[in-house]
Motif scaffolding. Structure first.
Motif, PDB file in Angstrom:
ATOM      1  N   ASP A   1       0.836  -1.212   0.000  1.00 52.22           N
ATOM      2  CA  ASP A   1       0.000   0.000   0.000  1.00 52.22           C
ATOM      3  C   ASP A   1       0.866   1.256   0.000  1.00 52.22           C
ATOM      4  N   LYS A   2       1.880   1.281   0.867  1.00 52.11           N
ATOM      5  CA  LYS A   2       2.777   2.442   0.940  1.00 52.11           C
ATOM      6  C   LYS A   2       3.548   2.622  -0.370  1.00 52.11           C
ATOM      7  N   PHE A   3       4.013   1.515  -0.935  1.00 52.70           N
ATOM      8  CA  PHE A   3       4.760   1.560  -2.193  1.00 52.70           C
ATOM      9  C   PHE A   3       3.899   2.150  -3.312  1.00 52.70           C
ATOM     10  N   SER A   4       2.645   1.725  -3.394  1.00 50.59           N
ATOM     11  CA  SER A   4       1.768   2.216  -4.467  1.00 50.59           C
ATOM     12  C   SER A   4       1.452   3.699  -4.301  1.00 50.59           C
ATOM     13  N   GLN A   5       1.453   4.201  -3.086  1.00 58.13           N
ATOM     14  CA  GLN A   5       1.172   5.621  -2.847  1.00 58.13           C
ATOM     15  C   GLN A   5       2.331   6.529  -3.250  1.00 58.13           C
ATOM     16  N   LEU A   6       3.520   5.977  -3.394  1.00 54.72           N
ATOM     17  CA  LEU A   6       4.689   6.778  -3.761  1.00 54.72           C
ATOM     18  C   LEU A   6       4.641   7.277  -5.203  1.00 54.72           C
ATOM     19  N   GLU A   7       3.952   6.555  -6.071  1.00 53.24           N
ATOM     20  CA  GLU A   7       3.835   6.916  -7.486  1.00 53.24           C
ATOM     21  C   GLU A   7       5.208   7.171  -8.118  1.00 53.24           C
ATOM     22  N   LEU A   8       6.101   6.206  -7.972  1.00 50.34           N
ATOM     23  CA  LEU A   8       7.469   6.335  -8.478  1.00 50.34           C
ATOM     24  C   LEU A   8       7.620   6.002  -9.955  1.00 50.34           C
ATOM     25  N   PHE A   9       6.717   5.180 -10.489  1.00 53.21           N
ATOM     26  CA  PHE A   9       6.888   4.667 -11.845  1.00 53.21           C
ATOM     27  C   PHE A   9       5.737   5.080 -12.740  1.00 53.21           C
ATOM     28  N   GLN A  10       6.085   5.289 -14.014  1.00 54.53           N
ATOM     29  CA  GLN A  10       5.096   5.715 -15.001  1.00 54.53           C
ATOM     30  C   GLN A  10       5.382   4.994 -16.317  1.00 54.53           C
ATOM     31  N   HIS A  11       4.324   4.610 -17.011  1.00 56.78           N
ATOM     32  CA  HIS A  11       4.469   3.966 -18.320  1.00 56.78           C
ATOM     33  C   HIS A  11       4.986   5.005 -19.311  1.00 56.78           C
ATOM     34  N   ASN A  12       6.063   4.688 -20.036  1.00 62.57           N
ATOM     35  CA  ASN A  12       6.686   5.650 -20.943  1.00 62.57           C
ATOM     36  C   ASN A  12       5.768   6.113 -22.066  1.00 62.57           C
ATOM     37  N   GLU A  13       5.085   5.184 -22.696  1.00 70.66           N
ATOM     38  CA  GLU A  13       4.260   5.538 -23.853  1.00 70.66           C
ATOM     39  C   GLU A  13       2.899   6.082 -23.449  1.00 70.66           C
ATOM     40  N   LYS A  14       2.266   5.454 -22.488  1.00 72.48           N
ATOM     41  CA  LYS A  14       0.917   5.853 -22.087  1.00 72.48           C
ATOM     42  C   LYS A  14       0.912   7.007 -21.089  1.00 72.48           C
ATOM     43  N   GLU A  15       2.055   7.234 -20.444  1.00 69.78           N
ATOM     44  CA  GLU A  15       2.179   8.257 -19.407  1.00 69.78           C
ATOM     45  C   GLU A  15       1.138   8.082 -18.305  1.00 69.78           C
ATOM     46  N   THR A  16       0.908   6.831 -17.925  1.00 66.46           N
ATOM     47  CA  THR A  16      -0.001   6.532 -16.820  1.00 66.46           C
ATOM     48  C   THR A  16       0.807   5.920 -15.681  1.00 66.46           C
ATOM     49  N   PRO A  17       0.394   6.174 -14.449  1.00 66.04           N
ATOM     50  CA  PRO A  17       1.116   5.622 -13.301  1.00 66.04           C
ATOM     51  C   PRO A  17       1.054   4.094 -13.260  1.00 66.04           C
ATOM     52  N   LEU A  18       2.163   3.492 -12.815  1.00 66.53           N
ATOM     53  CA  LEU A  18       2.249   2.041 -12.634  1.00 66.53           C
ATOM     54  C   LEU A  18       2.187   1.719 -11.142  1.00 66.53           C
ATOM     55  N   TYR A  19       1.835   0.492 -10.828  1.00 65.09           N
ATOM     56  CA  TYR A  19       1.803  -0.012  -9.453  1.00 65.09           C
ATOM     57  C   TYR A  19       0.908   0.854  -8.549  1.00 65.09           C
ATOM     58  N   THR A  20      -0.302   1.123  -8.978  1.00 63.27           N
ATOM     59  CA  THR A  20      -1.177   2.022  -8.229  1.00 63.27           C
ATOM     60  C   THR A  20      -2.043   1.327  -7.178  1.00 63.27           C
ATOM     61  N   GLU A  21      -2.218   0.004  -7.286  1.00 61.37           N
ATOM     62  CA  GLU A  21      -3.054  -0.730  -6.331  1.00 61.37           C
ATOM     63  C   GLU A  21      -2.549  -2.165  -6.217  1.00 61.37           C
ATOM     64  N   LYS A  22      -2.443  -2.657  -4.998  1.00 67.79           N
ATOM     65  CA  LYS A  22      -1.941  -4.019  -4.822  1.00 67.79           C
ATOM     66  C   LYS A  22      -2.984  -5.032  -5.279  1.00 67.79           C
ATOM     67  N   LYS A  23      -2.497  -6.116  -5.869  1.00 72.86           N
ATOM     68  CA  LYS A  23      -3.375  -7.226  -6.252  1.00 72.86           C
ATOM     69  C   LYS A  23      -3.029  -8.463  -5.437  1.00 72.86           C
ATOM     70  N   GLY A  24      -1.735  -8.766  -5.317  1.00 67.86           N
ATOM     71  CA  GLY A  24      -1.334  -9.950  -4.567  1.00 67.86           C
ATOM     72  C   GLY A  24       0.171 -10.104  -4.554  1.00 67.86           C
ATOM     73  N   ALA A  25       0.620 -11.165  -3.896  1.00 70.40           N
ATOM     74  CA  ALA A  25       2.050 -11.454  -3.805  1.00 70.40           C
ATOM     75  C   ALA A  25       2.227 -12.957  -3.827  1.00 70.40           C
ATOM     76  N   ARG A  26       3.384 -13.386  -4.316  1.00 70.45           N
ATOM     77  CA  ARG A  26       3.663 -14.816  -4.363  1.00 70.45           C
ATOM     78  C   ARG A  26       5.169 -15.050  -4.289  1.00 70.45           C
ATOM     79  N   LEU A  27       5.499 -16.222  -3.774  1.00 68.93           N
ATOM     80  CA  LEU A  27       6.885 -16.669  -3.772  1.00 68.93           C
ATOM     81  C   LEU A  27       7.069 -17.605  -4.951  1.00 68.93           C
ATOM     82  N   ILE A  28       8.039 -17.308  -5.778  1.00 64.99           N
ATOM     83  CA  ILE A  28       8.366 -18.150  -6.921  1.00 64.99           C
ATOM     84  C   ILE A  28       9.583 -18.983  -6.522  1.00 64.99           C
ATOM     85  N   GLU A  29       9.438 -20.286  -6.571  1.00 63.00           N
ATOM     86  CA  GLU A  29      10.522 -21.179  -6.189  1.00 63.00           C
ATOM     87  C   GLU A  29      11.069 -21.857  -7.441  1.00 63.00           C
ATOM     88  N   THR A  30      12.390 -21.821  -7.566  1.00 59.49           N
ATOM     89  CA  THR A  30      13.057 -22.423  -8.712  1.00 59.49           C
ATOM     90  C   THR A  30      14.005 -23.511  -8.224  1.00 59.49           C
TER      91      THR A  30
END
Length: 79
Positions: A44-73
């Motif tokens: 939640d805190k990370f998404s509020q920072l608004e650090l990233f933006q899509h280059n072509e669309k000029e829209t903010p990225l990472y604006t709302e959390k959806k989920g998290a997962r551990l990827i094991e290799t």
């Protein structure tokens, strides 16, 4: 044969345009992957920072959390 197992934390967010993006930090505290409440708060805190933006669309990225997962290799060396 030598086998190694590694894990990485993958965070899934919605973007401002409704699409999805993943964020995979190289370094993170182990407690983030085991404590869902802390991880949700961090996302939640990370998404509020608004650090990233899509280059072509000029829209903010990472604006709302959806989920998290551990990827094991698992890698098994043959020779």
């Amino acid at each position: 044969m030598n086998t190694t197992i590694s894990q990485r934390l993958q965070l899934v967010f919605f973007n401002a345009d409704g699409s999805q993006s993943t964020f995979t930090p190289k370094f993170y505290k182990d407690e983030l992957s085991t404590d869902a409440v802390k991880l949700k708060e961090w996302m939640d805190k990370f998404s509020q920072l608004e650090l990233f933006q899509h280059n072509e669309k000029e829209t903010p990225l990472y604006t709302e959390k959806k989920g998290a997962r551990l990827i094991e290799t698992k890698v098994t060396e043959i020779f």
